[in-house]
Design a protein around this motif. Structure first.
Motif, PDB file in Angstrom:
ATOM      1  N   ASP A 113       0.715  -1.147   0.126  1.00  0.00           N
ATOM      2  CA  ASP A 113      -0.100   0.095  -0.143  1.00  0.00           C
ATOM      3  C   ASP A 113       0.826   1.030  -0.048  1.00  0.00           C
ATOM      4  N   ALA A 114       2.063   1.025   0.688  1.00  0.00           N
ATOM      5  CA  ALA A 114       2.823   2.367   0.841  1.00  0.00           C
ATOM      6  C   ALA A 114       3.355   2.547  -0.541  1.00  0.00           C
ATOM      7  N   VAL A 115       3.777   1.619  -1.287  1.00  0.00           N
ATOM      8  CA  VAL A 115       4.366   1.937  -2.670  1.00  0.00           C
ATOM      9  C   VAL A 115       3.244   2.397  -3.527  1.00  0.00           C
ATOM     10  N   LYS A 116       2.100   1.701  -3.563  1.00  0.00           N
ATOM     11  CA  LYS A 116       0.952   2.308  -4.266  1.00  0.00           C
ATOM     12  C   LYS A 116       0.659   3.754  -3.972  1.00  0.00           C
ATOM     13  N   LEU A 117       0.803   4.261  -2.526  1.00  0.00           N
ATOM     14  CA  LEU A 117       0.515   5.760  -2.256  1.00  0.00           C
ATOM     15  C   LEU A 117       1.839   6.514  -2.924  1.00  0.00           C
ATOM     16  N   ALA A 118       2.910   6.029  -2.856  1.00  0.00           N
ATOM     17  CA  ALA A 118       3.941   6.812  -3.346  1.00  0.00           C
ATOM     18  C   ALA A 118       4.080   6.710  -4.727  1.00  0.00           C
ATOM     19  N   GLU A 119       3.595   5.816  -5.454  1.00  0.00           N
ATOM     20  CA  GLU A 119       3.408   5.926  -6.931  1.00  0.00           C
ATOM     21  C   GLU A 119       2.580   7.115  -7.182  1.00  0.00           C
ATOM     22  N   ALA A 120       1.414   7.101  -6.650  1.00  0.00           N
ATOM     23  CA  ALA A 120       0.274   8.178  -6.850  1.00  0.00           C
ATOM     24  C   ALA A 120       0.938   9.461  -6.703  1.00  0.00           C
ATOM     25  N   MET A 121       1.502   9.641  -5.639  1.00  0.00           N
ATOM     26  CA  MET A 121       1.941  11.107  -5.330  1.00  0.00           C
ATOM     27  C   MET A 121       3.169  11.346  -6.356  1.00  0.00           C
ATOM     28  N   VAL A 122       4.110  10.483  -6.627  1.00  0.00           N
ATOM     29  CA  VAL A 122       5.113  10.993  -7.564  1.00  0.00           C
ATOM     30  C   VAL A 122       4.651  11.107  -8.893  1.00  0.00           C
ATOM     31  N   LYS A 123       3.545  10.345  -9.289  1.00  0.00           N
ATOM     32  CA  LYS A 123       2.719  10.588 -10.594  1.00  0.00           C
ATOM     33  C   LYS A 123       2.238  12.055 -10.502  1.00  0.00           C
ATOM     34  N   ILE A 124       1.531  12.514  -9.585  1.00  0.00           N
ATOM     35  CA  ILE A 124       0.808  13.742  -9.470  1.00  0.00           C
ATOM     36  C   ILE A 124       2.117  14.847  -9.615  1.00  0.00           C
ATOM     37  N   GLY A 125       3.152  14.659  -8.611  1.00  0.00           N
ATOM     38  CA  GLY A 125       4.125  15.720  -8.702  1.00  0.00           C
ATOM     39  C   GLY A 125       4.931  15.730 -10.077  1.00  0.00           C
TER      40      GLY A 125
END
Ligand code: URA
Length: 444
Positions: free
Chosen positions: A213-225
């Motif tokens: 889940d942490a990786v999924k959240l990280a991927e979502a935030m990195v994509k937005i940035g």
């Protein structure tokens, strides 16, 4: 456009357009769309999820719902860092001065404590006189002069997120990746930095309990940035035990100062080196490899961080930063001047020799909260002196009579309560237990 139709559309799993999302965010911020319709939409989002495009559009709509900080008057590439929240996480206090000592502007908006997790603003306010409500002009002037300023989030920073978060909190819709990612990133994007290094905590003391889940959240935030044109990366780090040893406001500042002097706990020092070196790379001062894809560049950045600690420049920068924001630097130079707890009570292990297998980290945060180190209500006044000093961590051995932690408190009743919580937070094994890996993954 009708709110009813948008709820219906999401309920059926269809993608909302940019205009539809902007309609929702604007209508809610202005108080035109009622809470009950937004609650229904949030629950539809929770079950049907959002696409990357929708998540990005929601983030931007929330970032644009208030005043965005304009950092263009600050020279150089501005770097921010953000932690998703943990126990004993005083990283900003160390990495900020290190990176600033490298000549990189650190312009950071930080939060107050939330639930069992502490906040950088509360920690800084344990330093006598430290002002976290500096004006935008002073904030920019300070960064231009000494390369670092840290301020509390202004009331008008992403106000849509503030309203939405409050509603999510009471409608069981907090734990959705798109909603968390857009909430965090809307504030980061509105804060104006060019590069963002995210520390996504993972484990029993964090929002994200497991690495997947942490990786999924990280991927979502990195994509937005990246969609917003900012250099963005995320480091997934362990939060299955408190970071370092000290939990509590003044105690954490003292540990941060020790770390800046090169005498910090091993795990916390390791995390600071990793995060600060990534911030240095993201700034581009070492060349175009801003994501540290080449080991030689990573090594260069790590050496720079270690050098700033060794030479005392990072510690000097922290003192300069404290002075610049009105804090009494004598408190940093002589930690006896920090607010002091009346009771320092050992928590003693009774039993046969064992290894420490697990620590319920959230409970350690709660123990600090019970002692008065966090807010039970919005109006609570924090006791800066109280907290917990963790002596034994996962993988350590314990024998009968060993101290596993010290409690710093100002009320005997609260100390007793905290002691019970801490004793119950530790789990043991008679088989050898390895120390957990701190840096779990990097998402770029
Ligand atoms: N922190 C935030 O700012 N927002 C969330 O949704 C969760 C954690």
């Amino acid at each position: 456009m009708r709110m009813y139709d948008l709820i219906e559309k999401k309920k059926r799993g269809n993608e909302l357009s940019k205009e539809e999302i902007e309609f929702v965010v604007e209508g809610f911020t202005k108080g035109i769309i009622p809470d009950y319709q937004i609650s229904a939409l949030l629950m539809a989002i929770y079950f049907m999820k959002m696409t990357d495009e929708e998540t990005y559009n929601l983030t931007m709509a929330m970032a644009n719902s208030g005043t965005r900080l304009n950092l263009s008057a600050i020279e150089g590439v501005k770097i921010d860092k953000h932690s998703t929240g943990g126990v004993g996480d005083k990283t900003t206090l160390v990495v900020g001065p290190i990176v600033a000592a490298c000549g990189i502007p650190v312009a950071k908006m930080s939060g107050k404590g939330l639930g069992h997790t502490g906040g950088t603003i509360d920690k800084l306010e344990s330093i006598e006189g430290f002002n976290t409500s500096v004006s935008e002009d002073t904030f920019i002037k300070n960064v231009n002069e000494i390369k670092i300023a840290v301020a509390g989030q202004t009331a008008n920073l992403a106000p849509a997120d503030k309203k939405l978060y409050a509603l999510r909190d009471v409608t069981a819709t907090v734990d959705n990746i798109s909603l968390i990612a857009s909430s965090i990133m809307s504030k980061k994007l509105a804060s104006g930095a060019d590069g963002i290094v995210l520390d996504v905590k993972c484990g029993n003391g964090a929002f994200m309990k497991n690495e997947e889940d942490a990786v999924k959240l990280a991927e979502a935030m990195v994509k937005i940035g990246k969609m917003a044109g900012r250099t963005t990366m995320a480091i997934i780090t362990d939060m299955n035990q408190p970071l370092g040893c000290k939990v509590g406001n003044a105690l954490e500042v003292i540990e941060a100062v020790d770390t800046l002097k090169g005498n910090g706990p091993e795990d916390f020092t390791e995390l600071c080196v990793v995060i600060a070196s990534r911030m240095i790379l993201a700034s581009g001062i070492l060349g175009s490899d801003i994501y540290g894809e080449k080991q030689e560049n990573l090594d260069k950045a790590v050496n720079m961080v270690k050098e700033k600690i060794k030479t005392g420049e990072a510690y000097d920068k922290f003192c300069e930063f404290v002075t610049m924001q009105g804090g009494n630097v004598e408190v940093i130079k002589n930690i006896d001047l920090f607010p002091k707890a009346s009771y320092i009570e050992p928590v003693v292990y009774n039993g046969e020799s064992m290894y420490i297998r697990q620590i319920h980290t959230e409970d350690i945060g709660k123990a600090s909260l019970v002692l008065g180190g966090g807010r039970e209500t919005k109006e609570s006044v924090i006791d800066m002196a109280v907290g917990v000093d963790i002596v034994k961590k996962i993988g350590d051995t314990v024998k009968n009579g060993d101290v596993i932690a010290y409690i710093y408190g100002n009320s005997p009743d609260k100390v007793t309560q905290a002691k019970d919580i801490i004793l119950n937070a530790y789990l043991y094994s008679n088989e050898k237990v390895n120390k957990p890996k701190l840096i779990k993954n990097i998402v770029i």
